[in-house]
Write a protein that holds these residues in place. Sequence first.
Motif, PDB file in Angstrom:
ATOM      1  N   THR A  40      36.888  48.742  40.339  1.00  0.00           N
ATOM      2  CA  THR A  40      37.465  49.691  39.389  1.00  0.00           C
ATOM      3  C   THR A  40      38.191  50.824  40.108  1.00  0.00           C
ATOM      4  OG1 THR A  40      35.759  49.196  37.800  1.00  0.00           O
ATOM      5  CG2 THR A  40      36.937  51.251  37.489  1.00  0.00           C
TER       6      THR A  40
ATOM      7  N   ALA B 193      27.623  58.433  38.727  1.00  0.00           N
ATOM      8  CA  ALA B 193      27.028  57.449  39.611  1.00  0.00           C
ATOM      9  C   ALA B 193      27.718  56.117  39.394  1.00  0.00           C
ATOM     10  CB  ALA B 193      25.544  57.320  39.306  1.00  0.00           C
ATOM     11  N   PHE B 194      27.889  55.372  40.472  1.00  0.00           N
ATOM     12  CA  PHE B 194      28.585  54.096  40.325  1.00  0.00           C
ATOM     13  C   PHE B 194      28.069  53.043  41.292  1.00  0.00           C
ATOM     14  CE2 PHE B 194      30.882  57.107  42.926  1.00  0.00           C
ATOM     15  CZ  PHE B 194      31.197  56.410  44.077  1.00  0.00           C
TER      16      PHE B 194
ATOM     17  N   ARG C 193      27.649  49.647  39.315  1.00  0.00           N
ATOM     18  CA  ARG C 193      28.951  49.066  39.030  1.00  0.00           C
ATOM     19  C   ARG C 193      29.523  48.416  40.289  1.00  0.00           C
ATOM     20  NH1 ARG C 193      33.541  50.163  40.641  1.00  0.00           N
ATOM     21  NH2 ARG C 193      33.353  52.333  41.203  1.00  0.00           N
TER      22      ARG C 193
ATOM     23  N   ARG D 240      26.732  48.620  30.532  1.00  0.00           N
ATOM     24  CA  ARG D 240      27.513  49.541  29.690  1.00  0.00           C
ATOM     25  C   ARG D 240      28.929  49.014  29.463  1.00  0.00           C
ATOM     26  NH1 ARG D 240      29.061  54.691  32.476  1.00  0.00           N
ATOM     27  NH2 ARG D 240      28.043  55.500  30.638  1.00  0.00           N
TER      28      ARG D 240
ATOM     29  N   TYR E 106      32.263  49.498  31.652  1.00  0.00           N
ATOM     30  CA  TYR E 106      32.516  48.809  32.920  1.00  0.00           C
ATOM     31  C   TYR E 106      33.165  47.437  32.717  1.00  0.00           C
ATOM     32  CZ  TYR E 106      29.402  52.058  35.471  1.00  0.00           C
ATOM     33  OH  TYR E 106      28.830  53.162  36.055  1.00  0.00           O
TER      34      TYR E 106
END
Lengths: 721, 188
Positions: free
Chosen positions: A36, A326-327, A330, A361, A364
Amino acid sequence: MKKPMERLRELRRKAEQRLFERKYQARMRITVGSATCENAAGANEVYERLSALLKKHQLKDVVLSRVGCTGKCDMEPVVTIVSKSAIPSKYIHMKPDKVDRVFESHVLGGKPVEELTMRYAAGIHSARQVIAVCGGAHCLKGDAIALEDLFAQEVAKAGLSDHVTITSSACHGLCECGPVAFVYPENILYQKLTPDVVKKIVTQHLTGGRPVAENVWQGERLTNRFFPIFGDVHFFGKQLRVTLRNCGIIDPEDLDEYLAVGGYEAAVKVLTEMAPLDVVNAVTKSGLRGRGGGGFPTGVKWNFALSQKSDEKYIICNADEGDPGAFMDRSTIEGDPHTIVEGMIIGGYAIGSRQGYIYIRAEYPLAIQRLEIAISAARKAGFLGKKIFGTDWDFDIEIRLGAGAFVCGEETALIRSIEGERGMPRPRPPYPAVKGLWGKPTVINNVETFANIPVVILDGPEWFSSLGTEKSKGTKVFALAGKVANTGLVEVPMGTTLREVVYDVGGGIRNGKEFKAVQTGGPAGGCLPASYLDTPVDYESLAAAGSIMGSGGMIVIDEDSCMVDVARFFLDFTQDESCGKCTPCREGTKRMLEILKRITEGKGQEGDIDKLLRLADTVKRTSLCGLGQAAPNPVISTIKHFREEYEAHVREKRCPAGVCAALLCYVVDSVKCIGCGACKRKCPVQCITGKPKEAHVIDTTRCIKCGQCLEACKFDAVIRK
Amino acid sequence: MKSEFFQKELARAKEALPGEVVSFIEERCSKSHPESHLIAVLHKVQEKLGYLGKEHMNAVSVLMQIPAAKVTGVASFYHFFNFTPRGKNRISLCLGTACFVKGAGKVLDKLKELLAIDVGQTTQDRLFSIDVARCVGACALAPVMIVNDKVYAEVKPETVAQILGEYGFQSSKVAQITAKTTASKAGK
Ligand SMILES: Cc1cc2nc3c(=O)[nH]c(=O)nc-3n(C[C@H](O)[C@H](O)[C@H](O)COP(=O)(O)O)c2cc1C
Ligand code: SF4
Ligand code: SF4
Ligand code: SF4
Ligand code: FES
């Protein structure tokens, strides 16, 4: 019929062969980061450009592929070019026009464009070889520092200083054979170093080109299978990649690539060689604790579910990643989705569940897409569905989408949400392991927890528990963001200090500003000031310091942020996300937010700070679920560590960081002002007056404090007070 | 045998939703725990229509045989769903922690100023609507703004107008300010 493990090994050989012929044998491999964040930075355009150029020149011996994110988000898009026996070139901040240059010079001409590479930025581009001496605690005990110095001396003596760079790397979990050092680009790992071995490496290997065979480490671990593929592990510096072992290395949409790095071997091993209880015991022994925030021992949770008698059980992967900042989850999914599938297969078998769910979620889309691709590839290969891997075990996974409710990360709320209901938590016990989804025993684990499972199985619980601290084993992934120089994804052994993460890995504060605080744990965590930078990251130490480990969000805050405003931000979030089921959380957070707002607006009253602390205590003690119980944490920690900032707002009606608009005042310094009029033209409410070449004046009664004049003035004549 | 009334309701419900959504519902409802797919169905409706209107939710209620009150109850619980039509270009500005720390608030102010609407509203020409998101997972590139499906990294107040320009935004206001600036420069 073939045994499952034989069948898998054969698939792996085929995958390796295909990749070897198509990729690793190629003259040159080009990978473009694609996640992403990379795509947001423009990675798609870069990929398209490269692809078009390759087509145009019909280069058959160059392969191009996408990989997940290697975590260096501030340098994206990153393009890596790996050629045989050369240190890989990692081009940063790529744009289509830079691609043209690199293609011309490097791909066609064989000459890297040094000034566009990460190594150039790090000042080590002239080196043809890199020696990375392990700087982990065990190796340091073996006097790795002296060995590093010795390497430098010997290299200088041999006249190789210009061509060999010597650095230190993180612990690679090879402590039992330490001290160790890597040599690139050969990817040779030397073990059991002594001064004599060091001398020999320099004379025999670096000068003579013949590796010192008797000290070369020959083992194989899941966590270092990627070395030859990736090229230069010292790229990761102080990091240790266990969870993220494949992220940014393999193509996440190609099952073969996962198989080539030993994918699904842990699952087959578990299904064919281990009883469920053995699996549970191995996980317990590894010391792995939940990475979703709570830190509950995973083996204990699994054992709980295993001992339940039920015809149906469920296993759920929590990919809700609700912490707004926060990622990790993902990135893990986008970079290595099969790891999650494999971890869930193992977990399902261990507790006796034949159906898994991934709750992810909806924000994403790319992660969802990669999971869908992985799941359907696994089904096609017979790794999911009926009689998986040719065993008698059935297991399948379904994806369920969240819809933007933070509380649904809480396990009982998450279960309600999967059931299609409003995601409201319920009191525990009964715990989900006893009564969960549709009333059946259910285990819920975080993405990162599952990603560690194959490692625990294949590399062994003993090895896993050799990493980290006494009570916190393994590594932790952090999403480093905010005002830090190198934002991105980092993975470090538990016990690494906050200072090492922020300064050594993160490169310190951006733009030479002053460090103010580091926030961990998101809305449930706290802010720690500079005096706490030597706190090691492990569950207990962070909690003792007044924050929490959380799921891995780490936001660095500099002098430009107001801590009261930061607390207000988090409370605004939790207040809005409170599901409203219980009064302390619903009303308490609202009252607290009112007080915080009042303080930031300059209407704070004496006693407000204590009132906040009293309310915080009540909300913490009496709320039903973790959301309410943790909501006051950001307020408590900022009052504890930055009380003087609160007091300045309340007593002096002053915001020391110059953030709270209502407390600011813009004036022109009549000495510095040259009367250029730039501020006047920018002011949206036309409250600045003055003749050209004369000092200007701001009418403070009409000023809306937008700050545009301050930005417009080139002479530092506008002052914010 | 289902009543004639019910058959009529069913036919009406099918008409209220795009065919793709209807078949999605039929497919999902043939699985176990059909009611658990409600959120997925609502996602599908919003994906196709941009919002969840009363008539759409009623249709979902009929087709999935879930009480209408529950459908709206569930839909309103989750922030992701919206109940009024959005603009042709949906702007979603991240106000997560990283974006907040990096100044997303100022970007939002600029957006509101340029489009003259508030969060959750749509411009009169129906070209733009503004929503706020809570972290889209691109924190390392904060502040982040999403227009339709495209993610913009490191957005600054100064670059907002330019991004909106890609979607046909023309601000008479912006034009005025520039005109004024040029005029005063010329006057010197
Ligand atoms: C308000 C709230 C939000 C949560 N959000 C998440 C989340 O986004 N991801 C997650 O893995 N766990 C989250 N948790 C923790 C989960 O309830 C649960 O403990 C965790 O998923 C268990 O997995 P683990 O043992 O592997 O950590 C949250 C908890 C609370 C109270
Ligand atoms: S603590 Fe808050 S979020 Fe949790 S159940 Fe109570 S009201 Fe809902
Ligand atoms: S802060 Fe804004 S409103 Fe106030 S004087 Fe400066 S430009 Fe004008
Ligand atoms: S921009 Fe600065 S120097 Fe120019 S008139 Fe304004 S205050 Fe004075
Ligand atoms: S906080 Fe904005 S993308 Fe994460």
